[in-house]
Design an enzyme around this catalytic site. Structure first.
Site, PDB file in Angstrom:
ATOM      1  NE  ARG A   7       7.171  15.438 -48.343  1.00 54.82           N
ATOM      2  CZ  ARG A   7       7.038  15.016 -47.086  1.00 54.82           C
ATOM      3  NH1 ARG A   7       6.214  14.037 -46.794  1.00 54.82           N
ATOM      4  NH2 ARG A   7       7.725  15.594 -46.111  1.00 54.82           N
ATOM      5  CB  THR A   8       0.387  15.920 -46.694  1.00 50.10           C
ATOM      6  OG1 THR A   8      -0.377  15.296 -47.711  1.00 50.10           O
ATOM      7  CG2 THR A   8       0.029  17.388 -46.586  1.00 50.10           C
ATOM      8  CB  SER A   9       3.450  12.142 -44.252  1.00 48.19           C
ATOM      9  OG  SER A   9       4.544  12.995 -44.076  1.00 48.19           O
ATOM     10  CB  THR A  10      -0.974  10.227 -44.191  1.00 47.25           C
ATOM     11  OG1 THR A  10      -1.507  11.351 -43.490  1.00 47.25           O
ATOM     12  CG2 THR A  10       0.198   9.642 -43.418  1.00 47.25           C
ATOM     13  CD  GLN A  13      -0.176  14.612 -42.767  1.00 44.33           C
ATOM     14  OE1 GLN A  13       0.521  14.467 -43.756  1.00 44.33           O
ATOM     15  NE2 GLN A  13       0.330  14.761 -41.560  1.00 44.33           N
TER      16      GLN A  13
END
Length: 183
Positions: A7-10, A13
């Site tokens: 997972r990445t936040s944005t 990324q």
């Protein structure tokens, strides 16, 4: 079976997400669930990954912060995995809950992380209080008030509150407040 979760936040990324997936593949994950979402938003791929796991599987993440948004959330995920007889492996910490030592280390590190977070929040609150007392902390500049003239102009053109909000990148409630302030 090894199940990977990345997972990445944005959306910006992308390289970080690709690196996580590459690392999980190199570790031998048979299936990888990936998403780009904030830790506080709904995490559909995490739910799918947990649902997909079966007894004897191991859920693998490259870093703990990719999995859990907080220590209580980590415990919730861990309890759900344990109820299914699924282990958790956190690669960068060398933790694997399929072993007694791995479970102990996760408990110790989880407690330390929670303590550090609480200390950081306490320091932040103290800093804000000190800045307010010194008159240096004013908070965030209101965005809707700065756009009040634009809001009124668009409203006079017949645009709905939702359309105005979308065009100006502000909340519908903010548009409503500016327009009601005139009434």
């Amino acid at each position: 079976m090894l199940i990977g979760y990345a997972r990445t936040s944005t959306l910006e990324q992308e390289a970080g997400l690709e690196a996580q997936k590459r690392d999980l593949e190199a570790l031998g994950c048979d299936r990888i669930f990936a998403e780009q979402t904030s830790s506080v938003a709904a995490r559909k791929a995490l739910e799918e990954a947990i649902e997909y796991t079966r007894a004897g599987d191991t859920l693998v993440v490259t870093k703990l912060d990719r999995l859990a948004r907080s220590v209580p959330h980590m415990w919730e995920v861990l309890q759900r995995l344990e109820a299914k007889d699924v282990a958790l492996r956190i690669v960068n910490m060398g933790i694997d809950t399929s072993t007694p030592t791995g479970k102990l280390m996760l408990n110790v590190l989880g407690g330390v992380a929670q303590f550090e977070r609480e200390m950081m929040l306490e320091r932040q609150r103290e800093g804000i209080a000190r800045a307010k007392a010194d008159g240096k902390y004013k908070g965030r500049k209101p965005t809707a008030r700065a756009k009040a003239d634009e809001i009124r102009a668009l409203h006079s053109e017949g645009m709905s509150m939702g359309q105005i909000a979308a065009r100006l990148g502000i909340g519908k409630g903010s548009v409503h407040r500016v327009l009601n302030a005139e009434a």
